[in-house]
Design an enzyme around this catalytic site. Structure first.
Site, mmCIF file in Angstrom:
data_model
loop_
_atom_site.group_PDB
_atom_site.id
_atom_site.type_symbol
_atom_site.label_atom_id
_atom_site.label_comp_id
_atom_site.label_asym_id
_atom_site.label_seq_id
_atom_site.Cartn_x
_atom_site.Cartn_y
_atom_site.Cartn_z
ATOM 1 N N TYR A 102 -1.547 -0.342 3.355
ATOM 2 C CA TYR A 102 -0.194 -0.726 2.972
ATOM 3 C C TYR A 102 0.354 0.289 1.961
ATOM 4 O O TYR A 102 -0.341 0.645 0.998
ATOM 5 C CB TYR A 102 -0.249 -2.123 2.358
ATOM 6 C CG TYR A 102 1.064 -2.615 1.825
ATOM 7 C CD1 TYR A 102 2.099 -2.944 2.692
ATOM 8 C CD2 TYR A 102 1.279 -2.742 0.463
ATOM 9 C CE1 TYR A 102 3.312 -3.397 2.196
ATOM 10 C CE2 TYR A 102 2.490 -3.198 -0.033
ATOM 11 C CZ TYR A 102 3.500 -3.522 0.844
ATOM 12 O OH TYR A 102 4.694 -3.962 0.359
ATOM 13 N N LYS A 198 3.335 -13.053 3.433
ATOM 14 C CA LYS A 198 3.407 -12.806 4.873
ATOM 15 C C LYS A 198 3.016 -14.069 5.654
ATOM 16 O O LYS A 198 3.730 -15.035 5.593
ATOM 17 C CB LYS A 198 2.537 -11.595 5.211
ATOM 18 C CG LYS A 198 2.699 -10.409 4.221
ATOM 19 C CD LYS A 198 4.069 -9.785 4.255
ATOM 20 C CE LYS A 198 4.344 -8.821 3.107
ATOM 21 N NZ LYS A 198 3.380 -7.755 2.909
HETATM 22 C C1 LIG Z 1 3.024 -6.855 1.885
HETATM 23 C C2 LIG Z 1 1.636 -6.411 1.778
HETATM 24 C C3 LIG Z 1 1.024 -6.241 0.540
HETATM 25 C C4 LIG Z 1 1.775 -6.460 -0.760
HETATM 26 O O1 LIG Z 1 2.132 -7.801 -0.923
HETATM 27 P P1 LIG Z 1 3.456 -8.291 -1.699
HETATM 28 O O2 LIG Z 1 3.358 -9.764 -1.583
HETATM 29 O O3 LIG Z 1 4.629 -7.702 -1.007
HETATM 30 O O4 LIG Z 1 3.346 -7.798 -3.097
HETATM 31 C C5 LIG Z 1 -0.300 -5.836 0.511
HETATM 32 N N1 LIG Z 1 -0.988 -5.605 1.643
HETATM 33 C C6 LIG Z 1 -0.426 -5.758 2.855
HETATM 34 C C7 LIG Z 1 -1.219 -5.470 4.084
HETATM 35 C C8 LIG Z 1 0.903 -6.153 2.975
HETATM 36 O O5 LIG Z 1 1.463 -6.272 4.177
#
Ligand SMILES: *Cc1c(COP(=O)(O)O)cnc(C)c1O
Length: 391
Positions: A102, A198
């Site tokens: 990410y 997510k």
């Molecule tokens: C979005 C995401 C993050 C970061 O998370 P946030 O809730 O946006 O701070 C870390 N790892 C992955 C794989 C992500 O998709």
């Protein structure tokens, strides 16, 4: 007795009757910063919400149980979780990270953790072998599988065996598949990361992050970090994620079914040059994914014939919205090169094939006919503007 996954999503592992005796079906939001003591040396178990709050604790129990961890800690975002995780390390420590992480994680490592003396190697662990990269300073390996956005698959069990042989922690960001499709701790991981924003939350309405641990010792160190740095998740947001998790399995099943249909459609569209999806038998990680996961997920990346077509798609989608993020009931399309991966160094982008023709689609739970109709529409309107002159 341990409940099965879908039941745990709704009820946690065993009904929690401890709350307030009212019979409330929905776990209460304990919107309180502090908690009263009955007397000297007497505590209800709660002192101050930076340390712990009943709603956050309930969420942590549910997530720990879904991931088969000994404990889980809920943070204010995925990045807050990963930043807190970095506090486990000392100046001079070396961490091997997969190169297709990410984008925010790469930014954190390169701009903040590095300044604090932690060293990183970014490697394509789907192709390069891990063992020769290990030095006496190496303390951990951080992977995502499938990776974002190129969907490279890494063998978790094999990585865990090598990591443990050298006394390293294996840390797996399991955001993409969620605990419904993959449980890294059962494959040997020591810590699992989630952006709860997510799939766990699932509705694009709340930020959250998790660290799930396979040992009490690490959980204890992380509890010290969360209470000291104040990066824990607020009660209201904890409740929103608890509610989101109730439908996690149903959402993942529907979104994956939609994703498979869209992959099939993209494969047949001649202006799409490549489709990156772990569920395609020609994806080099297909066999490993079959072995270690219960699903291929709902994320698709694809490469179109030109930057112009990529821009046309982003401009003309309506139902599918052009927005960063993933994992919600709404389908979203992202342009990694200027959005999620904007701060990733060019050599890493190039090595991973993240070009200005690559788009990433987070497939939601809408009616599949509407999603396909939308894609057909945007490709056709591009064809009318461009293709027809080509004859
Ligand atoms: C979005 C995401 C993050 C970061 O998370 P946030 O809730 O946006 O701070 C870390 N790892 C992955 C794989 C992500 O998709």
């Amino acid at each position: 007795m341990e409940y099965n996954f879908l039941t745990k999503c709704v009820h946690g592992n065993g009904r929690d009757t401890s709350c307030d005796g009212s019979g409330a079906i929905s776990f209460p939001i304990y919107q309180s910063a502090t908690f009263a003591h009955k007397g000297l040396g007497e505590s209800t178990g709660y002192d101050y919400s930076r340390l712990q709050n009943p709603t956050r604790e309930q969420l942590e129990k549910v997530v720990a149980s879904l991931e088969h961890g000994t404990d889980a800690l809920a943070f204010s975002s995925g990045m807050a979780a990963i930043a807190s995780l970095m506090e486990l390390f000392q100046p001079g420590d070396h961490i091997i990270a997969v190169n297709d992480l990410y984008g925010g994680s790469i930014r954190l490592f390169d701009h903040i953790s590095k300044k604090n003396g932690i060293k990183f190697s970014h490697e394509d662990l789907s192709k390069v072998s891990l063992e020769p990269l290990i030095t006496p300073e190496t303390k951990a390996v951080i992977i995502e599988t499938p990776t974002n956005p190129m969907m490279n698959v890494i063998d978790i069990q094999k990585t865990a065996e090598i990591a443990h042989k050298h006394n390293l922690l294996l840390i797996v960001d399991n955001t993409f598949l969620s605990p419904y499709f993959q449980n890294p701790i059962l494959l040997g991981a020591d810590i699992v990361i989630h952006s709860g924003t997510k799939y766990l939350g699932g509705h694009n309405d709340t930020l959250a992050g998790f660290l799930v641990t396979a040992s009490e010792d690490i959980a204890e160190r992380l509890r010290f970090i969360i209470k000291t740095t104040g990066s824990g998740l607020a009660p209201m947001d904890s409740w929103l994620i608890l509610r989101g998790i109730k439908t996690l399995g149903l959402r993942m099943d529907k979104a994956q079914e939609n994703a498979l249909a869209i992959v099939k459609w993209l494969k047949e569209e001649y202006r799409v040059s490549k489709v990156f999806y772990p569920g395609l038998p020609e994806n080099p990680g297909y066999e490993v994914c079959l072995r270690q996961s219960r699903g291929f997920g709902c994320m698709i990346s694809f490469e179109v014939e030109s930057r112009e077509l990529a821009a046309h798609i982003l401009k003309h989608v309506r139902l599918i919205q052009f927005a960063e993020s993933l994992g919600g009931v709404e389908s979203l399309i992202t342009y990694p090169i200027t959005q999620t991966h904007a701060d990733v160094p060019e050599d890493i982008l190039a090595a991973n094939g993240i070009t200005d023709c690559v788009l990433r689609l987070s497939v939601g739970i809408e009616d599949i006919c509407d999603l396909i109709k939308e894609l057909e529409g945007v490709f056709e309107s591009y064809g009318r503007q461009h293709g027809e002159q080509e004859g």
